[in-house]
Enzyme design. Structure first.
Site, short mmCIF file in Angstrom:
data_model
loop_
_atom_site.label_atom_id
_atom_site.label_comp_id
_atom_site.label_asym_id
_atom_site.label_seq_id
_atom_site.Cartn_x
_atom_site.Cartn_y
_atom_site.Cartn_z
N GLU A 20 -46.43 -74.98 -8.78
CA GLU A 20 -45.68 -73.41 -8.85
C GLU A 20 -45.59 -73.07 -7.13
O GLU A 20 -44.67 -72.14 -6.98
CB GLU A 20 -46.68 -72.63 -9.78
CG GLU A 20 -48.15 -72.65 -9.77
CD GLU A 20 -48.60 -73.67 -10.54
OE1 GLU A 20 -48.18 -74.90 -10.62
OE2 GLU A 20 -49.70 -73.39 -11.16
N LYS A 115 -46.29 -86.99 11.55
CA LYS A 115 -47.37 -87.02 10.67
C LYS A 115 -48.62 -86.71 11.06
O LYS A 115 -49.16 -86.90 12.03
CB LYS A 115 -47.18 -88.71 10.21
CG LYS A 115 -46.17 -88.96 9.23
CD LYS A 115 -45.92 -90.52 9.29
CE LYS A 115 -47.21 -91.44 9.28
NZ LYS A 115 -47.92 -91.35 7.87
N ILE A 438 -26.66 -97.77 7.01
CA ILE A 438 -28.09 -97.99 6.65
C ILE A 438 -28.23 -98.52 5.08
O ILE A 438 -29.23 -98.86 4.60
CB ILE A 438 -29.12 -97.03 7.19
CG1 ILE A 438 -28.66 -96.80 8.67
CG2 ILE A 438 -30.49 -97.36 6.81
CD1 ILE A 438 -28.80 -98.03 9.42
N GLU A 491 -26.43 -97.59 -3.13
CA GLU A 491 -27.99 -97.20 -3.61
C GLU A 491 -27.72 -95.86 -4.68
O GLU A 491 -28.59 -95.24 -4.72
CB GLU A 491 -28.64 -96.60 -2.60
CG GLU A 491 -29.09 -98.26 -1.57
CD GLU A 491 -30.24 -97.70 -0.51
OE1 GLU A 491 -30.85 -96.77 -0.57
OE2 GLU A 491 -29.81 -98.20 0.51
N ARG A 522 -41.77 -79.75 0.19
CA ARG A 522 -41.36 -81.08 -0.31
C ARG A 522 -42.80 -81.75 -0.83
O ARG A 522 -43.73 -82.06 0.07
CB ARG A 522 -40.75 -81.88 0.69
CG ARG A 522 -40.38 -83.24 0.00
CD ARG A 522 -39.50 -83.80 1.33
NE ARG A 522 -39.52 -85.36 0.69
CZ ARG A 522 -38.79 -85.97 -0.17
NH1 ARG A 522 -37.92 -85.25 -0.92
NH2 ARG A 522 -39.03 -87.00 -0.38
N ASP A 606 -35.74 -102.82 4.28
CA ASP A 606 -36.06 -101.62 4.95
C ASP A 606 -37.44 -101.53 5.19
O ASP A 606 -38.46 -101.57 4.17
CB ASP A 606 -35.56 -100.41 4.08
CG ASP A 606 -34.02 -100.28 4.14
OD1 ASP A 606 -33.40 -100.65 5.05
OD2 ASP A 606 -33.72 -99.97 3.26
N CYS A 650 -36.70 -95.86 10.54
CA CYS A 650 -36.42 -94.84 11.09
C CYS A 650 -36.97 -94.63 12.46
O CYS A 650 -37.42 -95.73 12.74
CB CYS A 650 -36.76 -93.73 9.96
SG CYS A 650 -36.29 -93.88 8.40
N GLU A 672 -33.32 -95.66 14.16
CA GLU A 672 -32.72 -94.17 14.58
C GLU A 672 -32.94 -93.79 15.92
O GLU A 672 -34.06 -94.23 16.42
CB GLU A 672 -33.80 -93.22 13.41
CG GLU A 672 -33.42 -91.83 13.68
CD GLU A 672 -34.19 -91.00 12.65
OE1 GLU A 672 -34.42 -91.47 11.68
OE2 GLU A 672 -34.56 -89.86 13.02
N HIS A 701 -29.31 -86.34 9.87
CA HIS A 701 -30.02 -85.06 9.19
C HIS A 701 -29.26 -84.01 9.17
O HIS A 701 -29.97 -83.03 8.53
CB HIS A 701 -31.47 -85.02 10.05
CG HIS A 701 -32.43 -86.25 9.86
ND1 HIS A 701 -32.25 -87.14 10.95
CD2 HIS A 701 -33.18 -86.57 9.10
CE1 HIS A 701 -33.04 -88.14 10.43
NE2 HIS A 701 -33.76 -87.97 9.61
N1 GLN Z 1 -31.69 -98.19 2.84
C1 GLN Z 1 -32.30 -96.72 2.74
C2 GLN Z 1 -30.95 -95.78 2.82
O1 GLN Z 1 -30.22 -95.77 3.31
C3 GLN Z 1 -33.20 -96.62 4.07
C4 GLN Z 1 -33.78 -95.13 4.06
C5 GLN Z 1 -34.89 -94.98 5.03
O2 GLN Z 1 -34.85 -95.63 6.14
N2 GLN Z 1 -35.73 -94.13 4.82
O3 GLN Z 1 -31.27 -94.76 2.18
ZN ZN Z 2 -34.25 -94.43 8.02
#
Ligand code: GLN
Ligand code: ZN
Length: 764
Positions: A20, A115, A438, A491, A522, A606, A650, A672, A701
């Site tokens: 909640e 993190k 990716i 995907e 989140r 990945d 990433c 990234e 992003h």
């Molecule tokens: N293959 C995944 C995607 O493209 C990789 C996601 C990730 O690196 N967190 O969504």
């Molecule tokens: Zn990524």
């Protein structure tokens, strides 16, 4: 000993039994809830949290652990640490500014998030600037009063320790740590003095940074801080709380003028206990004994825990011991009560936050029980775990077989990279600077609804499959139109990159309500690995094969790597993490082989979470990296020379783990980069990396579509340090959170940027 031991908690999940808290926040952000009802609902959630802890009869109940977003952000705004771009002008920070720092606003970007130690919780990184720290509002005092008034609780305020706060902040050179501590101490001490004046008995100062590698000057600084506090706030009892690992400097910490020290006896590799047994515990200090695992979901074997507790209790004088979880319960879900759709044996073996507090309570009375008569709770917990261990998925031959096999498992490609790359180039004939993505493409509401309808059985299998085929077809068509060189299927069938595989592999269960906060509102619901991880049947072949049938260009198969699956799950604790990683790796190897047999000969595995599992102490890191790399290689090394293995991470601090990244021996890695403003590229000036590599040329992003020149600039920068023949062109990460229009536009620019970069190099 016949008195019940003291009990305590270090922090309670904020999110509420039914999330909640998340709904309240998001409702407010969306304008669906006004400020009054926002505060009312937040108060209601907090009071419920407090009352639950009260009902466990704990002696120390944390207050000020509750937040509207993040406890580090709370610290920052409490001391007026607000970057100038938010237009803040002193005094109490408004809720709007608070949320703007957390999430950005129309006008201004959010603060960086990263993190919290080696957990999956993310905190907002305080940016310390020129502004003098001041106590803008005494949050812990407010929280203390609230708990007293609304729940009749004399709480123990939790505050991030000053050393940890500064260690995790940015905006000043590391060597200025001491100066910064001087700047903050007056306001920090004022906050504590106000608690003292209020008559607060105890405060819990969290110093998890003490379990990382601390240099001598840093330890001196810690001593300085705690001596200053003791001198200026003599009437407040300080519990100096550490967690997540052992404290190397324990003999020095016990000399500090604090009233108690809290240690983690679960995630310390036995080191805290060993250190404790070697020293003489001061008569004037309490010991907070963190013996219930605050980071995993399993029930404790109370017999084992009582033994541990007995050993600990032999090191301290009677009356000084507090039984508690190993860390804040923020990292586990709220209650296992509602998980009755799981197999009963597994349900019985789970303990989330509420059950863990119950264990704390039980343990404290167990130790006090009269010898000879065993409390039935001991037997109960033993039975629950014995039943779990008897499950065929757990006690079967798999683990033993694997352990025996492991030493001989092949983990090396048959040709070394420099030879492999030749045969691969001969096979694939890719252009210079090949373009790819990716993996994921936009997950529209329509796609998400389709998955839900299928899950709820509103849609039959055929209808769902036809829908997915349409999506794949559209995705391939777009990529072909754009002129991308290596395609993906998109995907669309995956909600989450770990859950998707967990549901198809043996050894996983999924809870109904096992949510934990990841960042802000989140929450994630990590799968639980309870048994041996086994390959059941091909998991991704159908979609990849269909996608490949639509095009003559190569389509990459797309898998989540063993370490990412491991690090984003709750893992059984009867095997080592390395063993579990190897089980996952072997299962994924079967998938890699199945893809290859089906004609998918570029396969991406990945590993965005590779770095997340890195141990906190430098001396433990290499061995983790070694077994993590080996797991990746076990999954990927049995393919043909011509089969191209890709991986993706990433953002990754490359410089200190380049050897491990090389050791993965992936033919192509994508990372990234665009948000790090070339920092990553610079690290290649000193590192040599000779495999294929794609440094993301645009940030996924944000919905912003960067223009061609911007991407060309990033490509140009990368090509100053990397060979054109090894360089790939791709976005930073998957595109699933983006819309179609911006995705198509940005990819079009990316392909143009690649073309002009090729032209500059004299290629077409
Ligand atoms: N293959 C995944 C995607 O493209 C990789 C996601 C990730 O690196 N967190 O969504
Ligand atoms: Zn990524």
């Amino acid at each position: 000993m016949n008195k019940k031991l003291l009990t305590g908690n270090l922090g309670y999940p904020r999110i509420g039994a039914g999330r909640e808290w998340k709904r309240c926040l998001e409702g407010y952000w969306a304008g669906k809830r006004d400020l009054t009802s926002f505060y009312e609902e937040m108060n209601r959630i907090l009071i419920a949290n407090l009352n639950k802890q009260k009902s466990k009869g704990l002696d120390f109940i944390p207050v000020n652990d509750f937040t509207f977003y993040d406890h580090m952000l709370d610290m920052a705004v409490m001391f007026g640490v607000v970057p100038p771009r938010y237009g803040y002008d002193g005094g109490e920070v408004s809720l709007d500014t608070y949320f703007a720092m957390a999430r950005g606003s129309q006008k201004v970007a959010a603060c960086e998030m990263t993190k919290w130690f080696n957990t999956n919780y993310h905190y907002i990184v305080p940016e310390i600037g020129e502004r003098e720290p001041e106590l803008t509002v005494n949050r812990p005092l407010k929280a203390y009063r609230f708990a007293k008034q609304e729940a009749g609780i004399e709480g123990r305020p939790v505050v991030v320790g000053l050393y940890t706060f500064l260690k995790l902040s940015k905006g000043f050179p590391a060597k200025q740590l001491e100066e910064q501590a001087e700047r903050f101490l007056p306001a920090y001490i004022q906050m504590l003095q106000e608690l003292e004046q209020e008559g607060v008995a105890w405060v819990q100062l969290d110093e998890p940074a003490l379990v990382t590698d601390c240099a001598e000057e840093e330890l001196k600084l810690v001593e300085h801080i705690y001596y200053a506090i003791a001198e200026k706030v003599p009437g407040l009892r300080v519990m100096l709380q550490t967690y997540f690992e052992a404290v190397d400097a324990l003999p020095r910490l016990v000399q500090l003028p604090v009233a108690g020290i809290g240690l983690d006896f679960v995630h310390d590799g036995g080191r805290n206990l060993a250190a404790l047994e070697k020293l003489v515990w001061p008569k004037d200090k309490m010991l907070g004994a963190g013996i219930i695992d605050g980071r995993n979901v399993w029930r404790s074997d109370l017999t084992e825990k009582s033994k541990l507790l007995r050993r600990i209790s032999q090191c301290v004088a009677p009356g000084l011991l507090i039984v508690q979880p190993s860390c804040s319960l923020l990292h586990v879900p709220v209650s296992a009560d509602s998980e009755n759709s799981l197999p009963p044996v597994i349900h019985e073996a789970l303990a989330f936050a509420d059950e863990k507090l119950e264990e704390v309570r039980l343990l404290s009375s167990l130790l006090a029980a009269v010898a000879g008569k065993e409390d039935p709770a001991l037997q109960e917990s033993r039975d629950a775990l014995a039943d779990l261990n008897r499950l065929p998925e757990r006690s079967g031959s798999q683990s033993a077989k694997l352990a025996a096999q492991l030493a001989d498992l092949p983990d090396t490609r048959s040709l070394p990279y420099q030879e492999r790359v030749q045969v691969q180039q001969a096979k694939w004939k890719l252009p210079l600077l090949p373009t790819t993505t990716i993996g994921s493409f936009p997950q529209t509401a329509e796609v998400r609804q389709a998955r839900q309808k299928w899950r709820k059985k509103e849609w039959e299998q055929e209808r769902y499959e036809a829908f997915m085929k349409d999506q794949i077809q559209a995705c391939i068509k777009l990529q072909e139109e754009l002129g991308i060189d290596v395609l993906v299927h998109g995907e669309f069938e995956r909600t989450d990159m770990v859950e998707f595989f967990g549901e198809k592999l043996g050894g996983f269960v999924f809870t109904r309500n096992g949510w934990v906060q990841s960042y802000g509102s989140r929450c994630v619901k990590p799968p639980i690995i309870y048994g041996d991880v086994t390959f059941q049947e091909p998991m991704t072949v159908k979609e990849s094969q269909f996608a490949q049938s639509l095009t003559v260009k190569p389509v990459k198969g797309m898998l989540t790597g063993p370490i990412t699956i491991l690090n984003w799950s709750f893992v059984r604790d009867d095997l080592s993490r390395e063993q579990v990683a190897n089980q996952i790796a072997l299962a994924l190897r079967s998938e890699v082989e199945a893809l290859e047999q089906a004609g998918i000969e570029m396969i991406q595995v990945d590993e965005p979470a590779l770095r997340e599992g890195l141990p906190l102490k430098a001396r433990d890191q290499q061995s983790y990296l070694d077994w993590a790399v080996r797991a990746f290689r076990i999954a990927t090394s049995t393919v043909k020379d011509t089969t191209q293995i890709h991986t993706h991470m990433c953002y990754c601090e490359f410089h200190d783990m380049i050897d491990s990244i090389k050791a993965l021996d992936a033919d192509v890695i994508s990372i990234e980069t665009s948000r790090s403003h070339g920092e990553l590229i610079e690290s290649f000036e000193v590192q040599d990396y000779d495999h294929g590599i794609g440094l993301g040329v645009y940030d996924i992003h944000s919905p912003r579509v960067p223009d061609v020149a911007e991407m060309e600039e990033l490509i140009g920068r990368a090509l100053r340090v990397l060979e054109p023949k090894q360089f790939w062109i791709n976005p930073d990460c998957g595109l699933k959170t983006r819309g179609w229009a911006e995705t198509a536009a940005a990819l079009r620019h990316m392909v143009s940027a690649a073309e002009s970069a090729r032209a500059k190099l004299g290629h077409k």
